[in-house]
Scaffold this active site. Structure first.
Site, PDB file in Angstrom:
ATOM      1  CG  ASP A 121       7.046   4.136  34.897  1.00  0.00           C
ATOM      2  OD1 ASP A 121       7.520   3.292  34.113  1.00  0.00           O
ATOM      3  OD2 ASP A 121       6.050   4.811  34.622  1.00  0.00           O
ATOM      4  CG  ASP A 179      23.146   1.964  38.731  1.00  0.00           C
ATOM      5  OD1 ASP A 179      23.635   1.358  39.696  1.00  0.00           O
ATOM      6  OD2 ASP A 179      23.516   3.099  38.393  1.00  0.00           O
ATOM      7  CE1 TYR A 220      25.020   3.868  34.466  1.00  0.00           C
ATOM      8  CE2 TYR A 220      26.232   2.091  35.486  1.00  0.00           C
ATOM      9  CZ  TYR A 220      25.521   3.254  35.596  1.00  0.00           C
ATOM     10  OH  TYR A 220      25.307   3.795  36.825  1.00  0.00           O
ATOM     11  CE  LYS A 280       9.438   5.094  31.106  1.00  0.00           C
ATOM     12  NZ  LYS A 280       8.205   5.188  31.894  1.00  0.00           N
TER      13      LYS A 280
END
Ligand code: NAP
Length: 415
Positions: A280, A304, A160, A227
């Site tokens: 996830d 987000d 971002y 992640k």
């Protein structure tokens, strides 16, 4: 001190100060607000009445906010030829605490997101999004009340940060050529490219703020969502830096989940538990075992996604507040967009801005006003007189307008 060309500084108010890491809030603070585009005007009109009513009820004439309208987005562009006048940024800096409605961001070109710009220019490095359930709101979950989390999303780095190059551009070609020739990596010719910078400094200060929040509010855990199994040196490092900062700065008051499982001296029941989850897995955990999570600290993109998904679990974006917070500086904002199809229809749910105001008052230490507003919202929902978005999920409820919902909240604060 800034000279304001478009905005007017209210004469009766005083500036909020910041000293030794703490805000100094006068009884008559000046608070800048941006109404917002699209449905922003409808929402702000209802919200500000709720804020003023809560302050009056909590403190009588002793305290009062002096609202100062500052301009950004379409209103600023139409009236002043500038999407984000510098004086708006200056006001947010000078007065320290402000609140804004949603602003339009054109997709795939045009102006850069004003929201992202504000966060970066003011170094509002944490996007804080509490997500909780209000009894009676329709939800796709069987037990939505089990979700009660606060997401701390890093706000200035990650993809971002907006360092990217268009497919086919000379810049993208140059970066690709450099990567292919210097690092022997494979990148398809003509690709668009983006850079994902994540620093130790940026990650640690965000995680530190999340841990401090958990300690201050006596919350049970902070989960580092990442992640790192795939992006080892960015997301994986975020996790490692998180454990580092917990050990180095909060060794006495935190314990890692791994140490807790091992038991023994490290397993202190009163400590905040530091956990980590792969992104996830975090999503399925929030669906299946939401009550095992409390504060979540995460890089920008994960944050987000997870904050919107979590908001959906408790009934939708109309009720999801947010705050962008730095050191002694904060801009609170609705988490939804401008919902342009409902503009000027007095229809949309003002709950997100109203609850952002709750966060703002808590941040200022005006907790009595914050609690009154929460009580008012709980009561408005119990009365089943709610805006269309909630009404369509609440059988037997009566749909009311934005302004009427604001009235219900004020009424619900009690006499
Ligand atoms: P959006 O404005 O959030 O609206 C999408 C849908 O969400 C609406 O059509 C409505 O659903 C529902 N919704 C949003 N706010 C609601 C509220 N207060 N009460 C009830 N329902 C609400 O998303 P978008 O259409 O993708 O974005 C529109 C513009 O907003 C874009 O320019 C985008 O860049 C900008 N945006 C700004 C911000 C920000 O300023 N922080 C954040 C996100 C997007 P239904 O149609 O089902 O009723």
């Amino acid at each position: 001190m800034t000279t304001y060309k478009f905005a007017k500084v209210p004469s009766g108010g005083n500036r909020i100060g910041y000293d030794a890491g703490a805000l100094r809030v006068p009884n008559n603070p000046i608070i800048p607000f941006v109404e917002g585009d699209g449905t922003g005007a409808d929402i702000w009109r209802a919200s500000v009445r709720v804020f003023d009513a809560a302050i009056q009820k909590a403190y009588g004439d002793e305290r009062r906010v002096h609202w100062m309208e500052v301009y950004a987005g379409e209103k600023a562009y139409t009236n002043h030829g500038d999407w984000l006048p510098q004086e708006t940024v200056d006001a947010m800096q000078e007065f320290r605490v402000s609140i804004k409605g949603p602003l339009t961001t054109p997709v795939g070109g045009g102006i850069r997101s004003l929201n992202v710009t504000l966060r970066q220019v003011l170094d509002l490095y944490a996007c804080i999004r509490p997500v909780r359930y209000f009894e009676g709101v329709g939800s796709p979950m069987r037990e939505p009340n089990k979700l009660n989390i606060v997401v701390f999303r890093e706000n200035t780095e990650d993809v971002y940060a907006g360092i990217e190059w268009k497919a086919g551009s000379p810049e993208a070609k140059k970066v690709r050529d450099f990567l292919v020739s210097s690092f022997d990596v494979e990148i398809r010719e003509g690709s668009a490219l983006g850079i994902k910078p994540m620093s130790e400094f940026g990650s640690k200060r965000l995680i530190e703020m999340a841990i401090r929040y958990a300690l201050k509010h006596c919350l049970p855990s902070v989960t580092l969502m990442h992640k790192g199994n795939i992006m080892k040196f960015t997301e994986g490092a975020f996790r490692d830096w998180g454990y580092d900062v917990a050990r180095a700065k909060f060794g006495e008051s935190t314990v890692s989940e791994a140490d807790l499982v091992k038991g023994g001296a490290a397993a202190r029941a009163d400590a905040v538990i530091i956990k980590d989850r792969i992104a996830d897995s975090m999503f399925q955990q929030l669906l299946l075992r939401p009550d095992e999570y409390s504060v979540i600290a995460t890089p920008n993109l994960n944050g987000d996604y997870v904050s919107d998904a979590a908001a959906a679990q408790v009934g939708g974006l109309g009720m999801a507040p947010g705050g962008n917070v730095g050191d002694g500086l904060a801009v609170f904002e609705a988490t939804h967009g401008t919902a342009p199809k409902y503009a000027n229809k007095d229809k949309i749910n003002p709950g997100s801005v109203i609850l952002s105001g709750v966060m703002m008052f808590e941040y200022m230490g005006w907790t009595e006003a914050a609690e009154l507003i929460v009580r008012g919202i709980e009561s408005a929902i119990r009365s089943r007189r709610v805006t269309y978005d909630l009404a369509r999920q609440m059988p037997g409820s009566t749909e009311v307008s934005t302004s009427e919902f604001g009235n219900q909240v004020i009424k619900g604060m009690g006499s």
